[in-house]
Design a protein around this motif. Structure first.
Motif, PDB file in Angstrom:
ATOM      1  N   PHE A 234      15.251 -16.349   3.893  1.00 57.16           N
ATOM      2  CA  PHE A 234      15.444 -17.979   4.160  1.00 57.16           C
ATOM      3  C   PHE A 234      16.239 -19.051   3.668  1.00 57.16           C
ATOM      4  O   PHE A 234      16.801 -18.197   2.740  1.00 57.16           O
ATOM      5  CB  PHE A 234      13.871 -18.703   3.803  1.00 57.16           C
ATOM      6  N   GLY A 235      16.792 -19.785   3.912  1.00 56.13           N
ATOM      7  CA  GLY A 235      18.002 -20.723   3.357  1.00 56.13           C
ATOM      8  C   GLY A 235      18.192 -21.446   4.283  1.00 56.13           C
ATOM      9  O   GLY A 235      17.662 -21.725   5.077  1.00 56.13           O
ATOM     10  N   LYS A 236      19.654 -22.153   3.818  1.00 55.67           N
ATOM     11  CA  LYS A 236      19.589 -23.503   4.330  1.00 55.67           C
ATOM     12  C   LYS A 236      21.562 -23.680   3.955  1.00 55.67           C
ATOM     13  O   LYS A 236      22.047 -23.452   3.367  1.00 55.67           O
ATOM     14  CB  LYS A 236      18.747 -24.716   3.674  1.00 55.67           C
ATOM     15  N   VAL A 237      21.642 -24.669   5.037  1.00 57.84           N
ATOM     16  CA  VAL A 237      23.609 -24.494   5.087  1.00 57.84           C
ATOM     17  C   VAL A 237      22.908 -26.600   5.216  1.00 57.84           C
ATOM     18  O   VAL A 237      23.336 -26.796   5.490  1.00 57.84           O
ATOM     19  CB  VAL A 237      24.071 -24.134   5.989  1.00 57.84           C
ATOM     20  N   GLU A 238      23.470 -27.265   4.094  1.00 58.87           N
ATOM     21  CA  GLU A 238      23.902 -28.873   4.772  1.00 58.87           C
ATOM     22  C   GLU A 238      25.206 -28.699   4.281  1.00 58.87           C
ATOM     23  O   GLU A 238      25.896 -28.611   3.564  1.00 58.87           O
ATOM     24  CB  GLU A 238      22.953 -29.185   3.541  1.00 58.87           C
ATOM     25  N   ALA A 239      25.651 -29.793   4.697  1.00 59.36           N
ATOM     26  CA  ALA A 239      26.461 -30.510   5.341  1.00 59.36           C
ATOM     27  C   ALA A 239      26.841 -32.263   5.227  1.00 59.36           C
ATOM     28  O   ALA A 239      25.790 -32.151   6.026  1.00 59.36           O
ATOM     29  CB  ALA A 239      27.553 -30.318   6.025  1.00 59.36           C
ATOM     30  N   GLY A 240      27.031 -32.783   4.095  1.00 65.03           N
ATOM     31  CA  GLY A 240      26.497 -34.521   4.025  1.00 65.03           C
ATOM     32  C   GLY A 240      27.630 -35.179   4.078  1.00 65.03           C
ATOM     33  O   GLY A 240      28.808 -34.668   3.147  1.00 65.03           O
ATOM     34  N   GLY A 241      28.041 -36.396   4.780  1.00 62.43           N
ATOM     35  CA  GLY A 241      29.315 -36.244   4.021  1.00 62.43           C
ATOM     36  C   GLY A 241      29.095 -38.236   4.485  1.00 62.43           C
ATOM     37  O   GLY A 241      28.442 -38.993   4.836  1.00 62.43           O
ATOM     38  N   GLY A 242      30.139 -39.398   3.353  1.00 65.81           N
ATOM     39  CA  GLY A 242      29.386 -40.692   4.242  1.00 65.81           C
ATOM     40  C   GLY A 242      31.138 -41.147   3.033  1.00 65.81           C
ATOM     41  O   GLY A 242      31.791 -40.690   2.606  1.00 65.81           O
ATOM     42  N   TYR A 247      29.917 -36.682  -0.526  1.00 65.92           N
ATOM     43  CA  TYR A 247      30.077 -35.406  -0.071  1.00 65.92           C
ATOM     44  C   TYR A 247      29.266 -34.968  -0.332  1.00 65.92           C
ATOM     45  O   TYR A 247      29.021 -35.591  -2.149  1.00 65.92           O
ATOM     46  CB  TYR A 247      31.485 -34.729   0.223  1.00 65.92           C
ATOM     47  N   ASN A 248      28.335 -34.656   0.317  1.00 67.40           N
ATOM     48  CA  ASN A 248      26.757 -33.095  -0.650  1.00 67.40           C
ATOM     49  C   ASN A 248      27.194 -32.781   0.270  1.00 67.40           C
ATOM     50  O   ASN A 248      26.248 -32.711   1.105  1.00 67.40           O
ATOM     51  CB  ASN A 248      26.004 -34.544  -0.756  1.00 67.40           C
ATOM     52  N   ASN A 249      27.771 -31.073  -0.025  1.00 67.43           N
ATOM     53  CA  ASN A 249      27.593 -30.105   0.507  1.00 67.43           C
ATOM     54  C   ASN A 249      26.971 -28.732  -0.206  1.00 67.43           C
ATOM     55  O   ASN A 249      27.135 -28.997  -0.819  1.00 67.43           O
ATOM     56  CB  ASN A 249      28.650 -29.779   1.243  1.00 67.43           C
ATOM     57  N   ASP A 250      25.983 -27.984   0.547  1.00 68.10           N
ATOM     58  CA  ASP A 250      25.495 -26.624  -0.135  1.00 68.10           C
ATOM     59  C   ASP A 250      24.794 -25.543   0.262  1.00 68.10           C
ATOM     60  O   ASP A 250      24.480 -26.284   1.980  1.00 68.10           O
ATOM     61  CB  ASP A 250      24.412 -27.404  -0.551  1.00 68.10           C
ATOM     62  N   ALA A 251      25.143 -24.593   0.314  1.00 69.67           N
ATOM     63  CA  ALA A 251      24.371 -23.543   1.258  1.00 69.67           C
ATOM     64  C   ALA A 251      23.202 -22.449   0.117  1.00 69.67           C
ATOM     65  O   ALA A 251      23.856 -22.268  -0.948  1.00 69.67           O
ATOM     66  CB  ALA A 251      25.481 -22.890   1.113  1.00 69.67           C
ATOM     67  N   MET A 252      22.493 -22.274   0.735  1.00 74.45           N
ATOM     68  CA  MET A 252      21.814 -21.403   0.118  1.00 74.45           C
ATOM     69  C   MET A 252      20.957 -20.408   0.662  1.00 74.45           C
ATOM     70  O   MET A 252      19.799 -20.783   2.290  1.00 74.45           O
ATOM     71  CB  MET A 252      20.507 -22.400  -0.915  1.00 74.45           C
ATOM     72  N   VAL A 253      20.657 -19.374  -0.265  1.00 77.95           N
ATOM     73  CA  VAL A 253      19.780 -18.294   0.938  1.00 77.95           C
ATOM     74  C   VAL A 253      19.004 -17.201  -0.030  1.00 77.95           C
ATOM     75  O   VAL A 253      19.132 -17.170  -1.144  1.00 77.95           O
ATOM     76  CB  VAL A 253      20.977 -17.081   1.931  1.00 77.95           C
ATOM     77  N   ASN A 254      18.224 -16.946  -0.027  1.00 76.81           N
ATOM     78  CA  ASN A 254      17.373 -16.348  -0.502  1.00 76.81           C
ATOM     79  C   ASN A 254      16.648 -14.728   0.767  1.00 76.81           C
ATOM     80  O   ASN A 254      16.084 -15.084   2.134  1.00 76.81           O
ATOM     81  CB  ASN A 254      15.840 -16.634  -1.106  1.00 76.81           C
TER      82      ASN A 254
END
Lengths: 920, 241
Positions: A234-242, A247-254
């Motif tokens: 499971f995991g997620k990819v986040e892309a944030g801009g403003g 900016y606030n970007n991250d990627a996580m996986v397990n």
């Protein structure tokens, strides 16, 4: 009319059968000896679904009657431990069914007629038949029972009864373990077929035989389901801009396969997300959260304590961060989970702009002045952290745990600092300073813990050894221009242009042995002894810029080289009494320490010896499991630190100079703590209260001398009369007729501090009286509301001068609302307010409200996609601000901090066979 | 051949003895809960999973005569106290199967209550051909549903004449010696039966606590735990069985 008359008797007859209940009666007899069968169970089941309707036992003559039955089709089931079961179908035609005489057959006769068939094995290993589950196709989502039906040689009947190779299967094991009491039906109905790797059929010896090793000939046909290792991720990819520039970007996986877990993450952000939040840390960071410890107490309570780790969330005082983080984690278990391996690596880089402005007013009996300072700087920190933990449960008596941590921190700081002191609109001094430092810190710590249990319950021995090595290197530059005025006229100017190089090394070994012995029931004695040795060397060389423009002329007064050796022995004893209602423990630790300080420059050695005692007492009374009282006392000796005794001379801040005091005595602090709490779940009420008091003998306090240039020289001295008292309670209840919980919490605190100013003793008394009101409402998966304002009255009074005294009201509060809207929308908002009573002595009032809000839309299957729009600090009022009243001065401090921005974030969640843990 | 001859009288003895039905005695139940499953799946549960043993074992006694029984805590098999587990050590279940009523003494969130009501009516579906030996007794399987949707798998023996079982579970033609409730991650299995030297005086209605009708308290607990999610359900099952 005639027709109706005919109908009536028919109707009556019909009614007779349905309103009247049915009785079944009969007599049982032994078919061989014609004996009566007392106590045989006669059960009547409903024909349609085998539900038990009524049952009875046969009397001494074998007669039975089962009455009060409803319906008309029954199964009659007659059982007796030593006779074969008797079944019959009955249909009620009258209100009483007489089944007459029933002959029961003894079991010994039946057994002879059982025929043993043999199945067709797939793979035979010794006496085990193995089926590979994947070779037999079943529909998706099918349970194990359906899989078993497909296996040759295995039959499963309508009731879920399993027959393998012609024999009844008595046990179904899952990975060799009983699955909820080994009832075959539970495992086969509850487990999914696609999770099974192999089906193994064998004869299991009885538990007795396995235990004694003596074969008693009893063998149960057993199926063992060998489960597949669960694989997934499971995991997620986040892309944030403003805006502005956020900016606030991250990627996580397990990813996991059985017990093996591999997790990785990466973050880049300039919105203050400088690390994983606690939920992500649990899912992707290997479960280790910096500064957080958790465990189980002796009375079965759980605790989680968080001390704010080094990488904790951005406090709002350290400027505006820009950060990059990455982490990798691997864990696995081997040999039936007896050996576990856990390892992780983390990297972080944080760049931050810092801006701090302070304003302070200082009052002495004969003079007063204003201090203003401004510090602008930039820090850049790189951290590498590696850890490995191995744990082995060698056997039920012994376990070993080995932990090693390796850290490297490198930081580059630079700052421009300006300060001025003004009295009667005339300069006393001003200072302009430029510093830069490159600090490199390396640290390795390794611990080995061996725990041993004895055959006697509660007798234990543990030995823990820790070794550490630390190296700190600093290369700094200091350029300063300090001007001193007399009567408003420039009197003296200092200029400094220096480089200082520091090299510190430290090694230490510490071993602790603890032994627990049960003395009598509920009473244990714990003895411990620890021995620690530390060796440190600190070198500092300061160079002044030569005429050639190079830093090469050693400044002797600011260069030094010390070697410290420290040997500490700590024996201790504790008695624990653990009764059902009363838990009592008391004991004492003593510490015998020996410091030796070698000044290599002066070739002098100084020795210090301290004997310190740490008594403590703990008492808890449980009135009921929801009501208890605690009392706690701890006493603690603190020896002066080497820094307090003999500081290394530095000249970073020439207006504040710290000097040592060789005459310092140990201080002794007493802490008392009382707590009473109760809750009532049904009445939805709770109450808790506590009082704590501490007082210190020979407390370490500050003594300052301030000269006419405003230059302060200070040292640590001993003083008596320092104490603190605080009390608070909280009463929570549900407001009648509503779904809101309300709680009221009055609190108070009083502190008495002592310091010395130009030789005069100053006593500062501070007190605070407050009331917190909290309201909350929670509806699962729908609403989460909280609002908690608090009002307090603050008082500060110094004996040396009344000009720095203060009395003011303060209102603080925090609230949040989380609301789940239709169509997978979720709205969240939180607000924090700070209002302070206006003080004429301060230029601004500094009331502010920080308000954040966000809207989330979740979409696609399993909420794979998340869109989030958030606005941080909507009112653009966020401030970093602090107000402080000290003995002869008051200070206000402003920090550069994050202000209003908005951010749009797209999150893509991925998962296969797993999902991240969330919530409780 | 000599061996066989000596075996014959033993066999006769066993059969003659076994004909006796048991109508009073004391049964010890081993109650096992899978703590790791019962904790649920939240972040906090993950944090504590490694610190808590996978299984908790407790022992309870069921003391019975012809138609009445008392079921209560005997001892814990756990080395350390386990969080989440409610304290049942002072709970007493007194059931009168002839009048189909119960009087229970229960610790409800820290307060002692005396709860009384009619025993719950469970519709049992029998699987007469599925048998299992528990504590030396041949038991038959029955499946029931309690609290509207919770499956109970029970094994009963007709050799013990009382129609009882642990807690409030009853209604089969004999004594229930084994129960599994998968949704509570718990099983109750009889480990031994004692017929002689049983102090039947303990079979008496308990009296320590506030008197309340069980259904009334159940309504109250349901209201309070409405927003607790699965925790609330587990709490209700644990309290009112």
């Amino acid at each position: 009319m005639k027709k109706l008359l005919v109908l009536i008797p028919i109707f009556l007859a019909f009614e007779f059968l349905h309103s009247q209940t049915i009785t079944i009666k009969g007599t049982l007899s032994d078919s061989v000896e014609n004996k009566k069968l007392t106590n045989s169970v006669i059960s009547v089941l409903r024909k349609s679904d085998s539900v038990l309707l009524k049952f009875a036992r046969a009397d001494n003559n074998g007669n039975f009657t089962v009455s009060g039955l409803k319906g008309d089709s029954f199964i009659l089931m007659i059982t007796h431990p030593y006779f074969g079961d008797y079944f019959d179908n009955l249909v009620a035609k009258q209100s009483t069914i007489d089944v007459g005489k029933i002959f029961m057959t003894p079991k010994s006769k039946l057994l002879a007629e059982v025929i043993v068939r043999s199945g067709s094995p797939i793979r035979i290993k010794g006496d085990t038949t193995i089926y590979t589950a994947d070779s037999f196709k079943v529909r998706p989502g099918a349970n194990v029972e359906e899989l078993l039906r497909r296996l040759p040689g295995i039959q499963v009947d309508r009731d879920g009864k399993i027959t393998a190779m012609g024999e009844r299967v008595k046990k179904v094991l899952v990975d060799g373990e009983e699955f909820f009491g080994s009832d075959p039906g539970i495992a086969t109905k509850n487990l999914r077929a696609d999770q099974v790797q192999e089906v193994q059929v064998f004869d299991k010896k009885s538990d007795q035989a396995e235990f004694t090793g003596i074969d008693d000939g009893v063998k149960d046909k057993t199926i063992n389901l060998k489960m597949k290792k669960m694989k997934g991720y499971f995991g997620k990819v986040e892309a944030g801009g403003g805006l502005p520039d956020k900016y606030n970007n991250d990627a996580m996986v397990n990813s996991f396969a059985g017990k093996r877990k591999v997790a990785a993450y990466g973050i880049m952000s300039n919105t203050g997300q400088t690390n994983l939040d606690w939920q992500d840390a649990q899912n992707y960071g290997g479960g280790e959260i910096d500064g957080m410890t958790s465990g189980i107490t002796d009375d079965g309570g759980m605790y989680i304590s968080y001390s704010g780790g080094e990488d904790s969330y951005w406090g709002g005082r350290n400027g505006i961060p820009q950060n990059w983080n990455a982490g990798l984690h691997y864990s696995n278990k081997y040999h039936n989970d007896k050996l576990s391996f856990n390892s992780g690596y983390k990297y972080s880089k944080v760049n931050s702009d810092i801006g701090v402005t302070t304003h302070s007013e200082n009052f002495l009996p004969d003079t007063s002045w204003t201090n203003l300072s401004q510090n602008n700087g930039f820090t850049s920190t790189n951290k590498h952290a590696f850890n490995v933990t191995m744990e082995s449960n060698i056997d039920s008596m012994n376990s070993l745990k080995w932990v090693t941590k390796v850290n490297n921190n490198n930081s580059n700081n630079s700052s421009h600092f300006y300060s001025e002191a003004v009295s009667d609109s005339q300069f006393i001094n001003n200072s302009l300073r430029k510093t830069s430092n490159n600090i490199d810190k390396n640290n390795i710590t390794t611990t080995l813990l061996w725990k041993h249990k004895f055959k006697k319950t509660f007798r234990t021995l543990s030995i823990n050894t820790e070794a550490s090595w630390t190296e700190v290197k600093n290369n700094g530059l200091l350029q300063a221009l300090n001007s001193y005025y007399y009567g408003g006229v420039l009197n003296k100017i200092d200029t400094i242009d220096q480089q200082n190089i520091q090299n510190n090394h430290g090694t230490g070994v510490n071993t602790r042995i603890a032994y627990t012995e049960p003395i009598i029931k509920d009473v244990t004695l714990q003895l411990s002894y620890s021995l620690g040795y530390n060796h440190n060397s600190n070198d500092r060389i300061t160079y002044e810029k030569s005429t050639a423009g190079k830093y090469e002329e050693t400044v002797d007064s600011l260069s030094n080289s010390f070697v410290f050796d420290k040997l500490i022995q700590t024996p201790g004893a504790t008695i624990n009494i653990n009764k059902k209602k009363n838990i009592f423990s008391f004991g004492i630790n003593a510490s015998f320490s020996n410091y030796s300080q070698l000044d290599k420059t002066k070739q002098t050695t100084t020795n210090y010896n301290y004997h310190n005692f740490y008594p403590y007492l703990n008492y808890m009374h449980k009135f009921k499991s929801n009501q208890n009282f605690r009392f706690n006392y701890t006493g603690m000796t603190t020896p002066p630190s080497l820094e307090q005794l003999q500081p290394v001379r530095v000249n970073t801040d020439p207006l504040n100079i710290y000097i040592g005091n060789q005459n310092l005595k140990e201080s002794f602090r007493h802490n008392l703590y009382l707590n009473y709490s109760f809750y009532n779940v049904l009445k939805e009420k709770n109450f808790w209260s506590n009082v704590s008091y501490n007082t210190t003998e020979n407390a370490f306090v500050q003594s300052s001398y301030i000269d006419s240039f405003g230059k302060r020289t200070y040292q640590t001295v001993n003083a008596n009369g320092v104490y603190g008292l605080s009390a608070y309670c909280d009463y929570g209840f549900k407001i009648k007729g509503t779904k809101f919980n309300l709680s009221l919490g009055p609190s108070m605190s009083m502190n008495r501090n002592i310091d010395f100013v130009n030789g005069e003793k100053n006593i500062t008394n501070r007190s605070e009286y407050g009331l917190t009101i909290r309201a909350n409402r929670y509806v699962q998966k729908k609403l989460d509301f909280y609002f908690g304002p608090s009002i307090s009255w603050n008082h500060s009074k110094a004996s040396v001068n009344s000009a720095a005294n203060a009395d003011y009201w303060e209102v603080e509060g925090w609230g949040n609302l989380n609301y789940t809207l239709p169509k997978n929308f979720q709205f969240s908002t939180d607000i924090s307010v700070q209002f302070r009573q206006k003080d004429e002595r301060f230029s601004q009032n500094m009331n502010y409200t920080t308000w954040n809000a966000s809207l989330i839309k979740r979409m696609l299957k399993e909420n794979k996609l998340e869109l989030k729009l958030e606005v941080h600090d909507i009112l653009d009022e966020n401030r970093g601000y602090q107000r402080n009243f000290a003995s002869y001065s008051f200070t206000e401090t402003y920090y550069k901090t994050l202000r209003r921005f908005w951010l749009f974030t797209v999150t893509w969640n991925i998962s296969k066979n797993g999902k991240p843990a969330s919530g409780f | 051949m000599k061996k066989i001859f000596s075996l014959i009288p033993v066999l006769f003895f066993v059969i003659a003895n076994a004909q006796q039905f048991v109508s009073n005695g004391s049964i010890e139940f081993e109650v096992r809960t899978n703590n790791h499953k019962a904790m649920g799946e939240g972040v906090w549960a993950e944090m504590f999973r490694d610190k808590i043993p996978q299984f908790s074992t407790n022992y309870y006694d069921f003391v019975f005569n012809e138609d009445k029984a008392v079921y209560k805590f005997n001892r814990s098999g756990d080395k350390a106290k386990v969080p989440f587990m409610s304290d049942n050590s002072e709970n007493v279940w007194y059931s009168d199967y002839s009048s189909s009523t119960f009087i229970d003494q229960k610790n409800v969130f820290g307060d002692m209550y005396i709860l009384s009501d009619s025993l719950m009516n469970i519709n049992w579906k029998l699987s007469p051909n599925e048998t299992r030996e528990i504590a030396g007794f041949n038991c038959r399987k029955a499946t029931g549903i309690i609290f509207d949707s919770v499956y109970v798998f029970a094994f009963y023996t007709d050799e013990i004449t009382i129609s009882g079982g642990p807690m409030g579970i009853h209604g089969l033609p004999g004594m229930i010696l084994g129960i599994t409730i998968p949704r509570m991650y718990t099983s109750w299995i009889a480990t031994k039966l004692q017929v002689v030297d049983v102090d039947t005086k303990v079979i008496a209605a308990p009296s320590k606590g506030k008197k309340k009708k069980a259904t009334e308290l159940l309504d109250n607990v349901k209201k309070v735990t409405a927003d607790w999610g699965s925790w609330g359900q587990q709490a209700i099952w644990g309290l009112f069985l």
